[in-house]
Write a protein that holds these residues in place. Structure first.
Motif, PDB file in Angstrom:
ATOM      1  N   SER A 125     -54.582  -9.134  86.899  1.00 10.40           N
ATOM      2  CA  SER A 125     -53.154  -8.883  87.105  1.00 10.40           C
ATOM      3  C   SER A 125     -52.322  -9.462  85.962  1.00 10.40           C
ATOM      4  CB  SER A 125     -52.698  -9.472  88.437  1.00 10.40           C
ATOM      5  OG  SER A 125     -52.714 -10.898  88.401  1.00 10.40           O
ATOM      6  N   ARG A 126     -52.813 -10.530  85.339  1.00 17.92           N
ATOM      7  CA  ARG A 126     -52.093 -11.114  84.210  1.00 17.92           C
ATOM      8  C   ARG A 126     -51.969 -10.120  83.068  1.00 17.92           C
ATOM      9  NH1 ARG A 126     -51.391 -16.694  84.418  1.00 17.92           N
ATOM     10  NH2 ARG A 126     -51.514 -17.337  86.603  1.00 17.92           N
ATOM     11  N   LEU A 127     -52.960  -9.257  82.939  1.00 14.26           N
ATOM     12  CA  LEU A 127     -52.906  -8.215  81.914  1.00 14.26           C
ATOM     13  C   LEU A 127     -52.083  -7.020  82.389  1.00 14.26           C
ATOM     14  CD1 LEU A 127     -56.670  -8.212  80.825  1.00 14.26           C
ATOM     15  CD2 LEU A 127     -54.760  -9.289  79.625  1.00 14.26           C
ATOM     16  N   ALA A 128     -52.374  -6.563  83.608  1.00 11.73           N
ATOM     17  CA  ALA A 128     -51.736  -5.340  84.099  1.00 11.73           C
ATOM     18  C   ALA A 128     -50.229  -5.507  84.274  1.00 11.73           C
ATOM     19  CB  ALA A 128     -52.376  -4.917  85.416  1.00 11.73           C
ATOM     20  N   PHE A 129     -49.782  -6.679  84.734  1.00  8.97           N
ATOM     21  CA  PHE A 129     -48.366  -6.870  85.028  1.00  8.97           C
ATOM     22  C   PHE A 129     -47.506  -7.067  83.788  1.00  8.97           C
ATOM     23  CE2 PHE A 129     -49.129  -8.513  89.632  1.00  8.97           C
ATOM     24  CZ  PHE A 129     -49.512  -7.228  89.978  1.00  8.97           C
ATOM     25  N   ARG A 130     -48.144  -7.113  82.632  1.00 11.29           N
ATOM     26  CA  ARG A 130     -47.360  -7.115  81.402  1.00 11.29           C
ATOM     27  C   ARG A 130     -46.798  -5.732  81.098  1.00 11.29           C
ATOM     28  NH1 ARG A 130     -48.277 -11.533  77.942  1.00 11.29           N
ATOM     29  NH2 ARG A 130     -49.820 -13.021  78.760  1.00 11.29           N
ATOM     30  N   LEU A 131     -47.303  -4.733  81.817  1.00  8.85           N
ATOM     31  CA  LEU A 131     -46.918  -3.341  81.591  1.00  8.85           C
ATOM     32  C   LEU A 131     -46.065  -2.848  82.754  1.00  8.85           C
ATOM     33  CD1 LEU A 131     -50.453  -2.132  80.483  1.00  8.85           C
ATOM     34  CD2 LEU A 131     -48.589  -2.883  79.001  1.00  8.85           C
ATOM     35  N   GLN A 132     -45.251  -1.851  82.500  1.00 10.55           N
ATOM     36  CA  GLN A 132     -44.366  -1.291  83.516  1.00 10.55           C
ATOM     37  C   GLN A 132     -44.498   0.224  83.550  1.00 10.55           C
ATOM     38  OE1 GLN A 132     -42.507  -3.129  85.623  1.00 10.55           O
ATOM     39  NE2 GLN A 132     -43.146  -5.054  84.654  1.00 10.55           N
ATOM     40  N   GLY A 133     -44.252   0.794  84.740  1.00 12.50           N
ATOM     41  CA  GLY A 133     -44.201   2.243  84.877  1.00 12.50           C
ATOM     42  C   GLY A 133     -45.496   2.917  84.479  1.00 12.50           C
ATOM     43  N   GLY A 134     -45.357   3.948  83.638  1.00 12.55           N
ATOM     44  CA  GLY A 134     -46.519   4.690  83.188  1.00 12.55           C
ATOM     45  C   GLY A 134     -47.497   3.861  82.394  1.00 12.55           C
ATOM     46  N   TYR A 135     -47.001   2.871  81.672  1.00 10.49           N
ATOM     47  CA  TYR A 135     -47.884   1.996  80.909  1.00 10.49           C
ATOM     48  C   TYR A 135     -48.773   1.175  81.846  1.00 10.49           C
ATOM     49  CZ  TYR A 135     -44.901   3.198  76.958  1.00 10.49           C
ATOM     50  OH  TYR A 135     -44.212   3.879  75.988  1.00 10.49           O
ATOM     51  N   PHE A 136     -48.219   0.792  82.993  1.00 14.58           N
ATOM     52  CA  PHE A 136     -49.014   0.068  83.991  1.00 14.58           C
ATOM     53  C   PHE A 136     -50.140   0.958  84.500  1.00 14.58           C
ATOM     54  CE2 PHE A 136     -49.854  -0.750  88.496  1.00 14.58           C
ATOM     55  CZ  PHE A 136     -50.245  -2.086  88.465  1.00 14.58           C
ATOM     56  N   ALA A 137     -49.836   2.220  84.795  1.00 16.42           N
ATOM     57  CA  ALA A 137     -50.854   3.146  85.299  1.00 16.42           C
ATOM     58  C   ALA A 137     -51.975   3.322  84.283  1.00 16.42           C
ATOM     59  CB  ALA A 137     -50.210   4.493  85.634  1.00 16.42           C
ATOM     60  N   ILE A 138     -51.607   3.557  83.019  1.00 16.04           N
ATOM     61  CA  ILE A 138     -52.621   3.732  81.986  1.00 16.04           C
ATOM     62  C   ILE A 138     -53.395   2.443  81.763  1.00 16.04           C
ATOM     63  CG2 ILE A 138     -52.991   4.267  79.555  1.00 16.04           C
ATOM     64  CD1 ILE A 138     -52.243   6.668  81.267  1.00 16.04           C
ATOM     65  N   GLY A 139     -52.700   1.299  81.813  1.00 20.70           N
ATOM     66  CA  GLY A 139     -53.360   0.021  81.617  1.00 20.70           C
ATOM     67  C   GLY A 139     -54.422  -0.256  82.662  1.00 20.70           C
ATOM     68  N   THR A 140     -54.148   0.083  83.905  1.00 19.56           N
ATOM     69  CA  THR A 140     -55.144  -0.135  84.957  1.00 19.56           C
ATOM     70  C   THR A 140     -56.371   0.754  84.737  1.00 19.56           C
ATOM     71  OG1 THR A 140     -54.023   1.486  86.391  1.00 19.56           O
ATOM     72  CG2 THR A 140     -53.437  -0.846  86.666  1.00 19.56           C
ATOM     73  N   TRP A 141     -56.152   1.966  84.237  1.00 25.63           N
ATOM     74  CA  TRP A 141     -57.274   2.863  83.939  1.00 25.63           C
ATOM     75  C   TRP A 141     -58.122   2.303  82.798  1.00 25.63           C
ATOM     76  CZ3 TRP A 141     -57.826   6.109  79.450  1.00 25.63           C
ATOM     77  CH2 TRP A 141     -58.950   6.942  79.501  1.00 25.63           C
ATOM     78  N   VAL A 142     -57.475   1.746  81.780  1.00 27.77           N
ATOM     79  CA  VAL A 142     -58.202   1.145  80.665  1.00 27.77           C
ATOM     80  C   VAL A 142     -59.045  -0.034  81.151  1.00 27.77           C
ATOM     81  CG1 VAL A 142     -57.941  -0.130  78.500  1.00 27.77           C
ATOM     82  CG2 VAL A 142     -56.541   1.907  78.919  1.00 27.77           C
ATOM     83  N   ILE A 143     -58.486  -0.862  82.028  1.00 27.29           N
ATOM     84  CA  ILE A 143     -59.244  -1.988  82.581  1.00 27.29           C
ATOM     85  C   ILE A 143     -60.493  -1.485  83.305  1.00 27.29           C
ATOM     86  CG2 ILE A 143     -59.191  -3.788  84.353  1.00 27.29           C
ATOM     87  CD1 ILE A 143     -56.236  -4.232  83.619  1.00 27.29           C
ATOM     88  N   ALA A 144     -60.346  -0.406  84.087  1.00 31.92           N
ATOM     89  CA  ALA A 144     -61.492   0.160  84.799  1.00 31.92           C
ATOM     90  C   ALA A 144     -62.550   0.668  83.826  1.00 31.92           C
ATOM     91  CB  ALA A 144     -61.034   1.281  85.723  1.00 31.92           C
ATOM     92  N   GLU A 145     -62.111   1.291  82.734  1.00 26.07           N
ATOM     93  CA  GLU A 145     -63.059   1.800  81.744  1.00 26.07           C
ATOM     94  C   GLU A 145     -63.799   0.662  81.042  1.00 26.07           C
ATOM     95  OE1 GLU A 145     -64.000   5.192  80.682  1.00 26.07           O
ATOM     96  OE2 GLU A 145     -63.424   5.099  82.793  1.00 26.07           O
TER      97      GLU A 145
END
Length: 351
Positions: A125-145
């Motif tokens: 969450s420390r990584l994901a919550f640095r992003l907002q909106g669409g960037y948050f969505a893409i960031g979570t996908w990158v973490i999964a990858e």
């Protein structure tokens, strides 16, 4: 019925209406009775039902739990993630590692795997919550990858081709299927109770306020960061639980199956079809998706085209989903989270 009745002030004339704050409806009380009866009936299925139907129930249960957690995160919290498959895969692989390498009973490993997924959500969450909106969505996908590629390079768990759950080899098939079914049933009931209880609490009200406006919520004293963190952890816990249950029933796991973005895509489909921001929506959506997957998945590309067409149709003509439409049109609410003000007239005082 949970209700609060206002006292009649001494200065108020007799005959004026009293007010009551109700949180349950006639439909919700009836649904509660029916739900208890269905759970009791379902719990007896291993004694009389065909094993194939128990496996189908486990699959539906995993779909629902995963969709319900995505709905809690996005539908109620406003955090649209397309990377929740990260925790689904983590749950599956932790369960397998505990069973195959540590000697933990895989059924005991299921809740432990869910806890591990929830704990992993805190640093992520420390990584994901640095992003907002669409960037948050893409960031979570990158973490999964990143997690998928990491697991694919660990030879101990089969690398990219995956491996089988061998820890259940000494357990009779009938016992394994019955216990898996009971665990899935308990997990479904617990997921509904958890989400419903949370949304009826003060934290649930804070979550929905946060979804509407983080700035306004913070100005009203809501701890935005803490609320988002807890919701993210709870959603990760539920996704990990769904993943561990799914692969206990499937007996084989691979990175492409566990961390596939299709899991989140299917969750979005179920929530959008059923009704985003409702507890009933993921239940209805999971049943619809399971039925479509069971009878039409053999059509390959046409099946996926059909899912997309149905999703477009519902979003155009039923913007709040099928259950959301029924709730708005007829006032149906099996799990009411809002308070209703009901007026009633007290009996006239004797002369």
């Amino acid at each position: 019925m949970s209700a609060v009745t206002s006292p009649l002030p001494a200065s108020q004339p007799q005959g004026l209406p009293l007010w009551q704050v109700e949180r349950q409806t006639r439909a919700s009380r009836l649904a509660g009775v029916i739900a208890i009866a269905l759970v009791v009936l379902a719990a007896s299925m291993p004694f009389w039902a065909d094993a194939a139907w128990m496996r189908e129930f486990v699959e539906i249960g995993c779909y629902f739990i995963f969709a319900a957690m995505w709905n809690l995160l996005a539908g109620y919290g406003g955090m649209v993630s397309i990377g929740q498959q990260a925790f689904f895969g983590v749950g599956g692989y932790v369960m397998l590692a505990l069973g195959n390498f540590v000697g933990v009973n895989p059924f005991v490993a299921v809740p432990l795997a869910a806890v591990a997924a929830g704990l992993l959500a805190w640093p992520l969450s420390r990584l994901a919550f640095r992003l907002q909106g669409g960037y948050f969505a893409i960031g979570t996908w990158v973490i999964a990858e990143v997690l998928r590629l990491t697991v694919a390079n660990i030879s101990a768990v089969g690398g990219g081709s995956g491996t089988s759950l061998t820890a259940l080899a000494g357990i009779a098939r009938s016992t394994r299927e019955a216990v898996t079914f009971w665990m899935a049933l308990a997990a479904v009931v617990a997921a509904i109770a958890l989400v419903y209880g949370f949304l009826r609490s003060r934290q649930g009200l804070a979550l929905m306020a946060l979804r509407d406006s983080e700035v306004a919520s913070e100005s009203q004293g809501i701890d935005v960061k803490r609320t988002k963190l807890w919701v993210y952890i709870v959603a990760a816990f539920g996704a990990g639980l769904a993943g561990a249950l799914y692969f206990v029933g499937n007996l084989r796991i691979s990175p492409d199956a566990a961390f596939s973005v299709n899991w989140t895509a299917f969750a979005i489909f179920m929530v959008v079809i059923g009704g985003i921001g409702t507890i009933e929506g993921p239940i209805l959506g999971a049943l619809i998706f399971w039925a479509l997957n069971r009878w039409f998945s053999d059509y390959g590309a046409w099946y996926l085209i059909g899912l997309g067409t149905l999703a477009i149709f519902v979003t155009v003509f039923f913007k709040q989903g099928l259950w959301g439409y029924a709730q708005q049109r007829w006032g149906w609410s099996l799990f009411p989270t809002r308070r209703r003000l009901v007026l009633g007239t007290p009996p006239a005082s004797p002369d």
